[in-house]
Every structure is written in C-alpha cells, then in structure tokens.
Enzyme design. Structure first.
Site, PDB file in Angstrom:
ATOM      1  N   SER A 164       5.764  11.353  -7.323  1.00 38.72           N
ATOM      2  CA  SER A 164       7.137  11.096  -7.777  1.00 38.72           C
ATOM      3  C   SER A 164       7.492  11.883  -9.031  1.00 38.72           C
ATOM      4  O   SER A 164       6.656  12.071  -9.930  1.00 38.72           O
ATOM      5  CB  SER A 164       7.266   9.605  -8.074  1.00 38.72           C
ATOM      6  N   GLU A 166       9.039  10.640 -11.296  1.00 34.80           N
ATOM      7  CA  GLU A 166       8.851   9.690 -12.403  1.00 34.80           C
ATOM      8  C   GLU A 166       7.608  10.031 -13.221  1.00 34.80           C
ATOM      9  O   GLU A 166       7.498   9.655 -14.380  1.00 34.80           O
ATOM     10  CB  GLU A 166       8.733   8.260 -11.868  1.00 34.80           C
ATOM     11  N   TYR A 187       4.812   1.850 -12.919  1.00 32.50           N
ATOM     12  CA  TYR A 187       4.927   2.552 -11.635  1.00 32.50           C
ATOM     13  C   TYR A 187       4.555   4.024 -11.820  1.00 32.50           C
ATOM     14  O   TYR A 187       3.746   4.573 -11.052  1.00 32.50           O
ATOM     15  CB  TYR A 187       6.365   2.434 -11.101  1.00 32.50           C
ATOM     16  N   ALA A 318      11.488   1.181 -21.139  1.00 40.98           N
ATOM     17  CA  ALA A 318      11.433   2.613 -21.460  1.00 40.98           C
ATOM     18  C   ALA A 318      12.146   3.335 -20.321  1.00 40.98           C
ATOM     19  O   ALA A 318      11.876   3.062 -19.154  1.00 40.98           O
ATOM     20  CB  ALA A 318       9.991   3.090 -21.580  1.00 40.98           C
TER      21      ALA A 318
HETATM   22  P1  NDP Z   1      10.446   1.984   0.007  1.00 41.84           P
HETATM   23  O1  NDP Z   1      10.376   1.030  -1.126  1.00 41.84           O
HETATM   24  O2  NDP Z   1      11.692   2.061   0.832  1.00 41.84           O
HETATM   25  O3  NDP Z   1       9.235   1.693   1.026  1.00 41.84           O
HETATM   26  C1  NDP Z   1       7.964   1.330   0.556  1.00 41.84           C
HETATM   27  C2  NDP Z   1       7.086   0.986   1.743  1.00 41.84           C
HETATM   28  O4  NDP Z   1       5.800   0.560   1.273  1.00 41.84           O
HETATM   29  C3  NDP Z   1       7.617  -0.166   2.615  1.00 41.84           C
HETATM   30  O5  NDP Z   1       7.320   0.108   3.959  1.00 41.84           O
HETATM   31  C4  NDP Z   1       6.801  -1.349   2.126  1.00 41.84           C
HETATM   32  O6  NDP Z   1       6.683  -2.394   3.061  1.00 41.84           O
HETATM   33  C5  NDP Z   1       5.469  -0.663   1.926  1.00 41.84           C
HETATM   34  N1  NDP Z   1       4.537  -1.422   1.080  1.00 41.84           N
HETATM   35  C6  NDP Z   1       4.772  -1.975  -0.123  1.00 41.84           C
HETATM   36  N2  NDP Z   1       3.657  -2.576  -0.586  1.00 41.84           N
HETATM   37  C7  NDP Z   1       2.702  -2.416   0.352  1.00 41.84           C
HETATM   38  C8  NDP Z   1       1.361  -2.818   0.475  1.00 41.84           C
HETATM   39  N3  NDP Z   1       0.755  -3.557  -0.468  1.00 41.84           N
HETATM   40  N4  NDP Z   1       0.660  -2.447   1.577  1.00 41.84           N
HETATM   41  C9  NDP Z   1       1.257  -1.734   2.560  1.00 41.84           C
HETATM   42  N5  NDP Z   1       2.541  -1.348   2.521  1.00 41.84           N
HETATM   43  C10 NDP Z   1       3.256  -1.677   1.422  1.00 41.84           C
HETATM   44  O7  NDP Z   1      10.086   3.432  -0.582  1.00 41.84           O
HETATM   45  P2  NDP Z   1      10.607   4.871  -0.129  1.00 41.84           P
HETATM   46  O8  NDP Z   1      10.564   4.970   1.335  1.00 41.84           O
HETATM   47  O9  NDP Z   1      11.847   5.183  -0.872  1.00 41.84           O
HETATM   48  O10 NDP Z   1       9.485   5.803  -0.777  1.00 41.84           O
HETATM   49  C11 NDP Z   1       8.306   6.138  -0.046  1.00 41.84           C
HETATM   50  C12 NDP Z   1       7.218   6.552  -1.028  1.00 41.84           C
HETATM   51  O11 NDP Z   1       7.653   7.666  -1.795  1.00 41.84           O
HETATM   52  C13 NDP Z   1       6.842   5.485  -2.048  1.00 41.84           C
HETATM   53  O12 NDP Z   1       5.470   5.628  -2.320  1.00 41.84           O
HETATM   54  C14 NDP Z   1       7.647   5.857  -3.276  1.00 41.84           C
HETATM   55  O13 NDP Z   1       7.029   5.374  -4.431  1.00 41.84           O
HETATM   56  C15 NDP Z   1       7.618   7.361  -3.187  1.00 41.84           C
HETATM   57  N6  NDP Z   1       8.737   8.070  -3.759  1.00 41.84           N
HETATM   58  C16 NDP Z   1      10.018   7.754  -3.392  1.00 41.84           C
HETATM   59  C17 NDP Z   1      11.073   8.495  -3.858  1.00 41.84           C
HETATM   60  C18 NDP Z   1      12.478   8.179  -3.493  1.00 41.84           C
HETATM   61  O14 NDP Z   1      13.392   8.677  -4.169  1.00 41.84           O
HETATM   62  N7  NDP Z   1      12.719   7.418  -2.451  1.00 41.84           N
HETATM   63  C19 NDP Z   1      10.847   9.647  -4.764  1.00 41.84           C
HETATM   64  C20 NDP Z   1       9.460   9.901  -5.052  1.00 41.84           C
HETATM   65  C21 NDP Z   1       8.448   9.133  -4.561  1.00 41.84           C
HETATM   66  P3  NDP Z   1       7.857  -3.523   3.212  1.00 41.84           P
HETATM   67  O15 NDP Z   1       8.921  -2.897   4.090  1.00 41.84           O
HETATM   68  O16 NDP Z   1       7.139  -4.640   3.849  1.00 41.84           O
HETATM   69  O17 NDP Z   1       8.374  -3.810   1.834  1.00 41.84           O
HETATM   70  P1  GDR Z   2      14.441   5.476 -10.137  1.00 39.00           P
HETATM   71  O1  GDR Z   2      15.633   4.924  -9.224  1.00 39.00           O
HETATM   72  O2  GDR Z   2      14.068   4.549 -11.212  1.00 39.00           O
HETATM   73  O3  GDR Z   2      14.824   6.872 -10.530  1.00 39.00           O
HETATM   74  O4  GDR Z   2      13.231   5.490  -9.097  1.00 39.00           O
HETATM   75  P2  GDR Z   2      16.728   3.796  -9.495  1.00 39.00           P
HETATM   76  O5  GDR Z   2      17.797   4.041  -8.505  1.00 39.00           O
HETATM   77  O6  GDR Z   2      16.129   2.441  -9.553  1.00 39.00           O
HETATM   78  O7  GDR Z   2      17.260   4.144 -10.982  1.00 39.00           O
HETATM   79  C1  GDR Z   2      17.883   5.377 -11.280  1.00 39.00           C
HETATM   80  C2  GDR Z   2      18.542   5.288 -12.649  1.00 39.00           C
HETATM   81  O8  GDR Z   2      19.657   4.405 -12.586  1.00 39.00           O
HETATM   82  C3  GDR Z   2      19.638   3.565 -13.722  1.00 39.00           C
HETATM   83  N1  GDR Z   2      20.369   2.320 -13.446  1.00 39.00           N
HETATM   84  C4  GDR Z   2      20.013   1.384 -12.542  1.00 39.00           C
HETATM   85  N2  GDR Z   2      18.983   1.331 -11.666  1.00 39.00           N
HETATM   86  C5  GDR Z   2      18.912   0.263 -10.828  1.00 39.00           C
HETATM   87  N3  GDR Z   2      17.920   0.210  -9.920  1.00 39.00           N
HETATM   88  N4  GDR Z   2      19.808  -0.773 -10.891  1.00 39.00           N
HETATM   89  C6  GDR Z   2      20.849  -0.767 -11.773  1.00 39.00           C
HETATM   90  O9  GDR Z   2      21.645  -1.693 -11.806  1.00 39.00           O
HETATM   91  C7  GDR Z   2      20.974   0.367 -12.628  1.00 39.00           C
HETATM   92  N5  GDR Z   2      21.858   0.731 -13.585  1.00 39.00           N
HETATM   93  C8  GDR Z   2      21.488   1.902 -14.065  1.00 39.00           C
HETATM   94  C9  GDR Z   2      18.155   3.345 -13.998  1.00 39.00           C
HETATM   95  O10 GDR Z   2      17.956   2.872 -15.333  1.00 39.00           O
HETATM   96  C10 GDR Z   2      17.615   4.744 -13.750  1.00 39.00           C
HETATM   97  O11 GDR Z   2      17.743   5.530 -14.896  1.00 39.00           O
HETATM   98  C11 GDR Z   2      13.406   5.960  -7.769  1.00 39.00           C
HETATM   99  C12 GDR Z   2      12.407   5.195  -6.875  1.00 39.00           C
HETATM  100  O12 GDR Z   2      12.664   5.530  -5.540  1.00 39.00           O
HETATM  101  C13 GDR Z   2      10.978   5.575  -7.221  1.00 39.00           C
HETATM  102  O13 GDR Z   2      10.102   4.987  -6.272  1.00 39.00           O
HETATM  103  C14 GDR Z   2      10.855   7.088  -7.139  1.00 39.00           C
HETATM  104  O14 GDR Z   2       9.548   7.484  -7.474  1.00 39.00           O
HETATM  105  C15 GDR Z   2      11.844   7.736  -8.084  1.00 39.00           C
HETATM  106  O15 GDR Z   2      13.160   7.351  -7.697  1.00 39.00           O
HETATM  107  C16 GDR Z   2      11.785   9.260  -8.020  1.00 39.00           C
END
Ligand code: NDP
Ligand code: GDR
Length: 375
Positions: A164, A166, A187, A318
């Site tokens: 990520s 992040e 995270y 943070a």
């Molecule tokens: P989601 O939160 O949509 O999906 C996470 C998945 O992980 C779900 O299928 C969830 O299951 C499963 N899961 C959670 N905990 C466990 C566990 N203990 N054992 C097995 N499965 C588990 O995430 P995204 O699809 O958005 O992201 C996919 C991956 O990419 C994640 O690792 C995320 O951190 C990473 N990532 C995402 C980004 C983004 O912008 N979307 C950017 C960079 C990295 P359930 O449906 O049951 O909750």
């Molecule tokens: P992020 O996504 O933390 O970048 O992680 P998120 O959409 O949660 O936050 C993005 C930014 O928006 C600000 N923010 C809020 N965020 C949420 N969730 N809810 C609010 O009400 C809100 N208001 C403002 C946050 O402070 C932040 O700055 C996502 C996840 O998919 C991670 O798993 C992944 O690794 C990173 O993107 C890349």
C-alpha cells in the site's frame, strides 16, 4: 447462496483440462488462489482471471452474515461442477493450518494475498488484530507457500502481496519504489512488515514473490466507510431525498485515486514477468478530499457545502497528508497504465449510487426500510 455450498469444495487439482470444440485437449487451465476474494479487489481480480481462463479459488472467512455480496453475480453452485470455475473455501489469515491445507488441496499456480483489515482509521482501534492479520497473516501465507513447495517441489508458484501507498506515510511525493517508508498507522506499519517478509522470502528461498505498492483505488464496490464511497453513497441518498447531512473528517488530505478494475490487471501483470520484483501502481494525479466532494456533489447539481459537516471523530491520531505516485517503472516494465481518470471514476461511482438510492427509496416508500437506516 447457501453456506454449505461454499465450504469444503475440493480443489480442482492443478487446473482442469478443458476439451476444445474440435475435440483436441487444450492445455490445463491455470489455477489462482485469492485471499480476500470477498473484498473490492478480490471481486475484480476474480472477474479478470476468469476472463483469462483461470480456475479461481477464493478463501473466505466465516462470518455470522453472508459476506459474498461482491461475488454473488459470478458464483455458480459447485454442484454444477463443469460450469463452476470459481470455488470458495473457509480459511483465515490468522489460521496457518487452513492456509497450508488449501494450498495442498488446490495446487495453485498463482497466489494473490489480498486479505487484510484494510481500514486505516480502524487499525488505531484494533492495532493488535490488524498486525496479526496484515503482517503476521502475510508471513503465515508465505511460510505455507514455502513449506508447500518444499513438500511438493511445485517451485513454479508465484505470490502477490498487496502492498500500500500508506507505507510511504509522511514521506513527501512523488513516491516510487525507491522512496523510504514512514508508516503513520498500525495498518501501514503492518503493511511494511508484510512488504519486507515478501522481499525476504524472495531473497532467502528464491520464491517468486512480488509486492504491488498500490495507491488508493476505488469503485462502486468500495467499502462504504472509505471516504470516496462514503461521499458517493451520500450524494445518491441526498439527491433522492433519503439523507440530508454527511459527516466527514479531514478534507485537506490528498490521495492518488484510481479505478480498482485497472489496478487488478497490474497485479496479474507482475506475476507474468520473467523475474519477481516490486512495483508502484498509481495514476500520478492527486486530489484532496474536498476536490472529490466538489466533483461528486457538482455532478448532480448539488453544493457539498450545504450538506457536509466536520466531525472530529473522523480525524486520525496521525494523518497521511499527501500521496501521489510515480508509477513509471510499472508503465515501462509491465506496460500498465490506468484507463479510468479521476472525473470518470467519480461519475461512475455517483451514477451507481444514485441507482442504489433509487432502489432503497422504493423499499422506504413501501415501509420495508427506515430512511435513516444506512445499509
Ligand atoms: P477490502 O477491505 O475490500 O477487502 C479485504 C478482504 O480481506 C475481504 O475479503 C475480507 O473479508 C478479507 N479479510 C479480512 N480479514 C481477514 C482474515 N483475518 N482472514 C481472511 N480474510 C480476511 O480491501 P480491498 O479489496 O480494497 O483491498 C485489497 C487489499 O489491498 C488489502 O490487503 C488492502 O489492504 C490492500 N490495498 C488496498 C488499496 C485500496 O485502495 N483499495 C490500496 C493499497 C492496498 P470480509 O469480506 O469477510 O470482510
Ligand atoms: P485511506 O482511505 O486511509 O487512504 O486508505 P480512506 O478513504 O479511509 O481515507 C482517505 C482520506 O480521507 C480522509 N477522510 C476520511 N476517511 C474516512 N474513511 N472517513 C471519513 O469520514 C473521512 N473524512 C476524511 C482520511 O483522513 C484520509 O486522509 C485506503 C485503504 O484502502 C487502505 O487499505 C489502502 O492501503 C490505502 O487506501 C492506499
């Protein structure tokens, strides 16, 4: 979809062997194993791999409610064995034995580790659990792959780790593969550990293992407590008259937002290279949360300032202020580039959420749902 249909389905072995229309036996299909298949990315990756002709096996965790909404449309009952090319099995990243067992049964060619407790703000509330799943969970899966290879000699297996942006945290943009990590949450620190475990297994055991360092990617399937979807859901519901206010935290944070459908292709591309490596995947364009609000509300003729209120609860201990990727390596080596731009992405999400809100309105008007209820 009955839960009985999901569990315990035996793996297809090393890919079933399809017969071509002319009777010739085609090469065996590749087999992919996906953790996190029920998440946003898991659903798009499954569609992508099925279209490429893979057999796809997904690990799902047990929950008290069905958690397969994002993949229901591609699910075929395994009793239709010749048609079902996506199979689901119960496992958990916190349970090492389940990971090794399914590897031994499914015999995958490619393993995509997408499972995570993926919410940054929530990771401050449950840091121990987040580290267990995100960091140690990746280590458990790597170790299961390593020991599976040692036992079976199947050294061609390729592993993808969902890293990520992040991990860059407070290091200023543009962020590339050579930018130092400075994680700002449990995270992000856990993702850094998973990143280095993956590098270590590559160096120590010669495992074909890649880290994708993906910047934020969104879609109509994005979880509803991430900021983009929270906004587009609210736009839909406000426009249709089901909601008036939207409570948010920091509007000044900047993110490099792309479309999830584009990003899963990059995951696959990484595993098709001759040598394993790590790649940043990003649009190279960054916008603040406020800019997202402008475009989303503006697209349906609303002014976000009439509806948004700031709630301190949504600020993080943070913050990560500014993410903007440099994905030149992925563009050059993989030939990847994003197809969906920022405004198109926002419009896609708003359009889908307007339709969803219309369906909710029917239920509300018929007395089946409370308007205040956030499904
Ligand atoms: P989601 O939160 O949509 O999906 C996470 C998945 O992980 C779900 O299928 C969830 O299951 C499963 N899961 C959670 N905990 C466990 C566990 N203990 N054992 C097995 N499965 C588990 O995430 P995204 O699809 O958005 O992201 C996919 C991956 O990419 C994640 O690792 C995320 O951190 C990473 N990532 C995402 C980004 C983004 O912008 N979307 C950017 C960079 C990295 P359930 O449906 O049951 O909750
Ligand atoms: P992020 O996504 O933390 O970048 O992680 P998120 O959409 O949660 O936050 C993005 C930014 O928006 C600000 N923010 C809020 N965020 C949420 N969730 N809810 C609010 O009400 C809100 N208001 C403002 C946050 O402070 C932040 O700055 C996502 C996840 O998919 C991670 O798993 C992944 O690794 C990173 O993107 C890349």
């Amino acid at each position: 979809m009955a839960s009985d249909n999901k569990s315990g389905g035996s793996g297809s072995g090393s890919g079933s062997t399809p017969t071509a229309a002319n009777g010739d036996v085609a090469p065996p299909r590749k087999v992919a194993l996906i953790t996190g298949i029920t998440g946003q990315d898991g659903s798009y990756l499954t569609e992508f791999l099925l279209n490429k002709g893979y057999d796809v096996h997904g690990l799902i965790r047990r929950s008290s409610n069905f958690n397969t909404q994002r993949i229901n449309h591609i699910y075929i009952d395994p009793h239709n064995a010749h048609k079902a090319r996506m199979k689901l099995h119960y496992a958990d990243l916190s349970d090492a034995s389940s990971l090794r067992r399914w590897l031994d049964t499914i015999l995958p060619d490619e393993v995509y580790n997408l499972a995570a407790q993926s919410h940054v703000a929530v990771s401050f509330e449950i840091p121990d659990y987040t580290a267990d799943v995100v960091a140690t969970g990746a280590l458990r899966l790597l170790e299961a792959v390593r020991s599976h290879i040692a036992a079976t000699g199947r050294s061609h297996i390729r592993y993808y780790q969902a890293g990520s942006s992040e991990m860059f945290g407070s290091t200023p943009p543009p962020q590339s593969e050579t930018t130092p990590f400075h994680p700002r949450s449990p995270y992000a620190a856990s993702k850094c550990a998973a990143h280095w475990y993956t590098v270590n297994y590559r160096e120590a055991y010669g495992l074909y293992a890649c880290n994708g360092i993906l910047f934020n990617h969104e879609s109509p399937r994005r979880g509803e407590n991430f900021v983009t979807r929270k906004i587009t859901r609210a736009v839909g519901r406000i426009k249709i008259g089901l909601q008036r206010k939207l409570f948010l935290g920091n509007l000044q944070a900047s993110r490099d937002w792309g479309f999830a459908g584009d990003y899963v292709e990059a995951m696959w591309m990484m595993l098709q290279q001759e040598k394993p490596d790590d790649y940043v995947v990003a649009t190279e364009e960054s916008h603040t949360v406020e800019e997202f609000l402008e475009v989303a509300f503006g697209s349906v003729g609303l002014n976000w300032r009439d509806h948004v209120e700031i709630d301190k609860r949504y600020f993080r201990p943070a913050e990560v202020d500014n993410l903007k990727g440099d994905s030149s390596k992925a563009r050059k080596v993989l030939g990847w580039k994003p197809k969906v731009g920022f405004e198109q992405l926002v419009k896609m999400m708003v359009d889908e959420d307007i339709e969803l809100a219309k369906r909710e309105k029917v239920l509300v008007d018929a007395g089946y749902m409370d308007a205040q209820q956030q499904p």
